[in-house]
Design a protein around this motif. Sequence first.
Motif, PDB file in Angstrom:
ATOM      1  N   ALA A 205       5.879   6.855   5.802  1.00  0.00           N
ATOM      2  CA  ALA A 205       6.226   5.586   5.157  1.00  0.00           C
ATOM      3  C   ALA A 205       6.905   5.832   3.822  1.00  0.00           C
ATOM      4  N   PRO A 206       7.814   4.920   3.415  1.00  0.00           N
ATOM      5  CA  PRO A 206       8.408   5.011   2.078  1.00  0.00           C
ATOM      6  C   PRO A 206       7.388   4.652   1.009  1.00  0.00           C
ATOM      7  N   GLU A 207       7.617   5.140  -0.190  1.00  0.00           N
ATOM      8  CA  GLU A 207       6.652   5.008  -1.279  1.00  0.00           C
ATOM      9  C   GLU A 207       6.391   3.563  -1.707  1.00  0.00           C
ATOM     10  N   HIS A 208       7.289   2.643  -1.369  1.00  0.00           N
ATOM     11  CA  HIS A 208       7.130   1.252  -1.778  1.00  0.00           C
ATOM     12  C   HIS A 208       6.506   0.395  -0.674  1.00  0.00           C
ATOM     13  N   SER A 209       5.935   1.027   0.344  1.00  0.00           N
ATOM     14  CA  SER A 209       5.313   0.297   1.454  1.00  0.00           C
ATOM     15  C   SER A 209       4.112  -0.522   0.976  1.00  0.00           C
ATOM     16  N   SER A 210       3.643  -1.398   1.848  1.00  0.00           N
ATOM     17  CA  SER A 210       2.451  -2.174   1.527  1.00  0.00           C
ATOM     18  C   SER A 210       1.267  -1.230   1.340  1.00  0.00           C
ATOM     19  N   ALA A 211       0.282  -1.682   0.580  1.00  0.00           N
ATOM     20  CA  ALA A 211      -0.869  -0.834   0.246  1.00  0.00           C
ATOM     21  C   ALA A 211      -1.597  -0.363   1.498  1.00  0.00           C
ATOM     22  N   ALA A 212      -1.723  -1.234   2.489  1.00  0.00           N
ATOM     23  CA  ALA A 212      -2.445  -0.863   3.708  1.00  0.00           C
ATOM     24  C   ALA A 212      -1.719   0.248   4.464  1.00  0.00           C
ATOM     25  N   VAL A 213      -0.390   0.173   4.494  1.00  0.00           N
ATOM     26  CA  VAL A 213       0.393   1.217   5.156  1.00  0.00           C
ATOM     27  C   VAL A 213       0.224   2.539   4.433  1.00  0.00           C
TER      28      VAL A 213
ATOM     29  N   GLY B 123       7.661   3.347   8.990  1.00  0.00           N
ATOM     30  CA  GLY B 123       7.768   1.931   8.659  1.00  0.00           C
ATOM     31  C   GLY B 123       7.066   1.632   7.348  1.00  0.00           C
ATOM     32  N   ASP B 124       7.153   0.369   6.919  1.00  0.00           N
ATOM     33  CA  ASP B 124       6.635   0.009   5.600  1.00  0.00           C
ATOM     34  C   ASP B 124       5.729  -1.202   5.573  1.00  0.00           C
ATOM     35  N   SER B 125       5.632  -1.951   6.676  1.00  0.00           N
ATOM     36  CA  SER B 125       4.947  -3.243   6.617  1.00  0.00           C
ATOM     37  C   SER B 125       3.734  -3.305   7.549  1.00  0.00           C
TER      38      SER B 125
ATOM     39  N   ASP C 296      -1.610  12.202   7.347  1.00  0.00           N
ATOM     40  CA  ASP C 296      -0.847  13.413   7.042  1.00  0.00           C
ATOM     41  C   ASP C 296      -0.118  13.370   5.699  1.00  0.00           C
ATOM     42  N   GLY C 297      -0.232  12.249   4.974  1.00  0.00           N
ATOM     43  CA  GLY C 297       0.379  12.169   3.656  1.00  0.00           C
ATOM     44  C   GLY C 297       1.888  12.159   3.657  1.00  0.00           C
ATOM     45  N   LEU C 298       2.501  11.674   4.730  1.00  0.00           N
ATOM     46  CA  LEU C 298       3.958  11.723   4.861  1.00  0.00           C
ATOM     47  C   LEU C 298       4.598  10.504   4.193  1.00  0.00           C
ATOM     48  N   VAL C 299       4.610  10.515   2.870  1.00  0.00           N
ATOM     49  CA  VAL C 299       5.210   9.442   2.073  1.00  0.00           C
ATOM     50  C   VAL C 299       6.519   9.969   1.493  1.00  0.00           C
ATOM     51  N   PHE C 300       7.588   9.181   1.657  1.00  0.00           N
ATOM     52  CA  PHE C 300       8.891   9.632   1.169  1.00  0.00           C
ATOM     53  C   PHE C 300       9.484   8.635   0.186  1.00  0.00           C
TER      54      PHE C 300
ATOM     55  N   ASP D 185      -2.205   3.504   2.518  1.00  0.00           N
ATOM     56  CA  ASP D 185      -3.570   4.006   2.705  1.00  0.00           C
ATOM     57  C   ASP D 185      -3.689   4.752   4.027  1.00  0.00           C
ATOM     58  N   HIS D 186      -3.108   4.170   5.074  1.00  0.00           N
ATOM     59  CA  HIS D 186      -3.181   4.810   6.390  1.00  0.00           C
ATOM     60  C   HIS D 186      -2.423   6.136   6.398  1.00  0.00           C
ATOM     61  N   VAL D 187      -1.217   6.123   5.867  1.00  0.00           N
ATOM     62  CA  VAL D 187      -0.381   7.332   5.909  1.00  0.00           C
ATOM     63  C   VAL D 187      -1.003   8.438   5.063  1.00  0.00           C
ATOM     64  N   ARG D 188      -1.483   8.102   3.890  1.00  0.00           N
ATOM     65  CA  ARG D 188      -2.085   9.118   3.021  1.00  0.00           C
ATOM     66  C   ARG D 188      -3.386   9.668   3.590  1.00  0.00           C
TER      67      ARG D 188
END
Length: 413
Positions: A372-380, A350-352, A388-392, A382-385
């Motif tokens: 999360a996609p790379e254009h997600s909100s900053a808080a999302v 998700g992104d929001s 596991d760093g799973l940003v697409f 931060d959590h994903v990175r």
Amino acid sequence: MERYDLLYRLYEDFDTDAIRDLQTFVDVFPAVDSRAALGYWQDARDELDARKAEVRDSFAAGDTLVEVAATADRDHAFTGLDLHSKYGRAVNVLVLDVDETLRSAGGTDNEIPRETLHALTEFHEAGVPIVICTGQTLENVKGFLIQGLGNELVHSGAVSIVYETGTGVFTPGHGSQTKRLLYDELDEEMIRVFDEVRSRVLPEAPDDVAHGIHLQGNEFNVTLKPNFDVGSPEAERVIDRGLVYLVDLLGEAVATETDEVTTRGPDWARAYFADDDPEVEAVLESEGATVDLGIDDVPDEVASVFERVDVAYYHADAAEVGSLELNKPRGVQAALDVLGLDDPFLAVMGDSKSDLRVMEWAAENDCGIAAAPEHSSAAVLDHVRSTDGLVFDRGGAAPMLRTIYVLNLLAEL
């Protein structure tokens, strides 16, 4: 042989790019009547079978490694291996946001790409339930899911829809549990507040708002949408003004409900929600709608109601009020209950902010991973990175789904 060594040999010794390209061509080739086109498809299928046989015959776990090669490139496969090394188990349910996650106005023409739909079909065939978790209305979500995935899959009993950010859950094929209206479980005070806001939001809207917005057809949440293209300057203008109006209307409704006979309700709401959410505060400032009050100036009885309400702002897209007691984590838990998943391990995409709540719930309960996609909100992000760093990439949900699929394949070895 260790999983790492197997993957290294697979991607070092075999043309996995060709296998994957052939598999994609065979899987997503459109239905055509041309004999020549069908001939190309059959030639590709024959070559794919030959290349798969070569891999299959080279490993004791050949069947699994063939699937890995046909599913993901080297980077995604080793990411799947890292996930398996960390968690030691397969994902047994997907929890997926739709807008700007599975599909993107900027990357996929607001349609779920065919390769993403195909990946979801593969998870379904592998017995992994799918929970679509969205702020959209049920009818809208049902429509495009049936169009993209087919009526049989959507009504298979293994697909659940958490709609309107958790106000209800729809899981076809589960009898009396098929539709659960979670908003019916709220107390009368909260229901009256939302009834009041909903009944007044359009009839009393000022002209500069009324002419540019419409009310999304929700069952419970009150969501203003623009009558302009999402992301356009006109949409930004009307949604920003609509947010201020919605906050004021909420303040009046709560002041009335708590017997505070005063005109201060809108000011209290502006002060409270500006303190609660920096995005709301920024909109109030840009619209010249800030007040010279702090959160301590809001009466306790009024604040106790505000703290149960979620005011959500989506830039140039929507302004919404919902109940914090009806959120995506609660909806997901209800869906898992209906699906009968007692020991879930989620892949949350998700992104929001509403998706972040599901990610955090999964992390706190050690029952999932987040992407999360790379254009997600900053808080999302931060959590994903930080996990596991799973940003697409924008519109690139399919490769991430393939990574998760590889994780599941490696868990079988």
